[in-house]
Motif scaffolding. Structure first.
Motif, PDB file in Angstrom:
ATOM      1  N   THR A 170      26.218  17.801  16.973  1.00 11.81           N
ATOM      2  CA  THR A 170      27.305  17.635  16.004  1.00 11.81           C
ATOM      3  C   THR A 170      28.568  17.139  16.692  1.00 11.81           C
ATOM      4  O   THR A 170      28.767  17.371  17.884  1.00 11.81           O
ATOM      5  CB  THR A 170      27.602  18.969  15.284  1.00 11.81           C
ATOM      6  OG1 THR A 170      28.563  18.761  14.259  1.00 11.81           O
ATOM      7  CG2 THR A 170      28.134  20.012  16.259  1.00 11.81           C
TER       8      THR A 170
ATOM      9  N   CYS B  52      31.680  22.722  12.738  1.00  8.87           N
ATOM     10  CA  CYS B  52      30.301  22.954  13.156  1.00  8.87           C
ATOM     11  C   CYS B  52      29.561  23.829  12.157  1.00  8.87           C
ATOM     12  O   CYS B  52      30.038  24.918  11.802  1.00  8.87           O
ATOM     13  CB  CYS B  52      30.292  23.606  14.541  1.00  8.87           C
ATOM     14  SG  CYS B  52      28.653  23.797  15.246  1.00  8.87           S
TER      15      CYS B  52
ATOM     16  N   ALA C 256      23.864  23.984  13.494  1.00  9.22           N
ATOM     17  CA  ALA C 256      24.189  23.250  14.719  1.00  9.22           C
ATOM     18  C   ALA C 256      24.672  24.202  15.813  1.00  9.22           C
ATOM     19  O   ALA C 256      24.312  24.052  16.989  1.00  9.22           O
ATOM     20  CB  ALA C 256      25.251  22.186  14.437  1.00  9.22           C
TER      21      ALA C 256
END
Length: 258
Positions: free
Chosen positions: A102, A109, A113
């Motif tokens: 990411t 985020c 991720a």
């Protein structure tokens, strides 16, 4: 590549994760050039085969390649089992695998991720170290080296969660080094700055990005993979035997206080 002391790592066996390209492969090349038997690994078997062939064509005969996804317990076990089967021991572990699925700030985020970043970058590094420690103890010495990043000290704007994961490796280095110091097993960390690799290409591939990157670096040049591999060789050798629990920053002079 500069002339190396080919005997500094003679008779040592080094396992390097994510070592078929970039910094990881340069580390494998350097340790082999200094006399180590090296084990390269990566998630893709074809990349492992290519790296082994390249090392052998460079004149390094004591090379093993093992397919290994560091988040897979069976793959990690196979990595160490195959090493022991071929070389009989392990002296050095270089934990180099990392992902960054990411781009954005920490708050950008997703949970998915975040979990992937920490699973590969931190948890797998911990588990590799935990699993190799009994093997290093059999040698009554050894070296564990974690590959972190300058971003762990000063987060890059678009690498929020990745930066945090790399900060965690500094703490892992400190804690594990204290546990193993009395057993003659050193644990250290290397924090590269902006190095010319495919992994970091977004930071320098355009003229604007390159100028932005260079403006942050007092030496006004990007790092080369050889700038990192030599540090790892030093830490893994007897020259670095009295260093443990430390992080060496190789960033061309960028401020490195946490």
């Amino acid at each position: 590549m500069a002339q190396q002391n080919v005997s500094r790592l003679a008779n040592k066996v080094a396992v390097i994760t994510a070592s078929t390209d970039g910094i990881g492969f340069a580390i494998a090349q350097r340790l082999a050039a200094e006399g180590a038997k090296v084990v390269v690994s990566s998630r893709k078997p074809q990349n492992v085969e290519k790296a082994v062939n390249q090392l052998k064509s460079d004149g390094h005969s004591d090379v093993l390649g093992v397919k290994c996804h560091v988040s897979d317990a069976n793959d990690r076990k196979k990595l160490f089992d195959e090493t022991i089967k071929k070389f009989g021991k392990i002296d050095i572990l270089v934990s180099n695998a990392a992902v960054n699925p990411t781009v954005g700030s920490v708050l950008d985020c997703s949970e998915e991720a975040w979990d992937k970043i920490f699973d590969v970058n931190v948890k797998a590094s911990f588990l590799l170290a935990k699993e190799v420690t009994p093997l290093l103890r059999k040698q009554s010495s050894g070296s564990i080296i974690f590959m972190s990043s300058y971003a762990g000290l000063n987060p890059f704007p678009l690498l929020g969660a990745y930066s945090v994961s790399k900060t965690a490796l500094f703490g892992l280095t400190k804690a594990l080094s204290q546990d193993l110091a009395s057993e003659n097993i050193t644990v250290n960390c290397v924090a590269p700055g902006i190095i010319k690799t495919k992994f970091s290409s977004a930071m320098y591939e355009t003229e604007v990005a390159r100028e932005t990157a260079l403006s942050m670096i007092p030496m006004r040049k990007l790092g080369e993979v050889e700038d990192i591999s030599g540090i790892v060789a030093f830490l893994a050798s007897n020259d670095g035997a009295y260093i443990t629990g430390e992080t060496i920053v190789a960033s061309g002079g960028m401020p490195s206080r946490l």
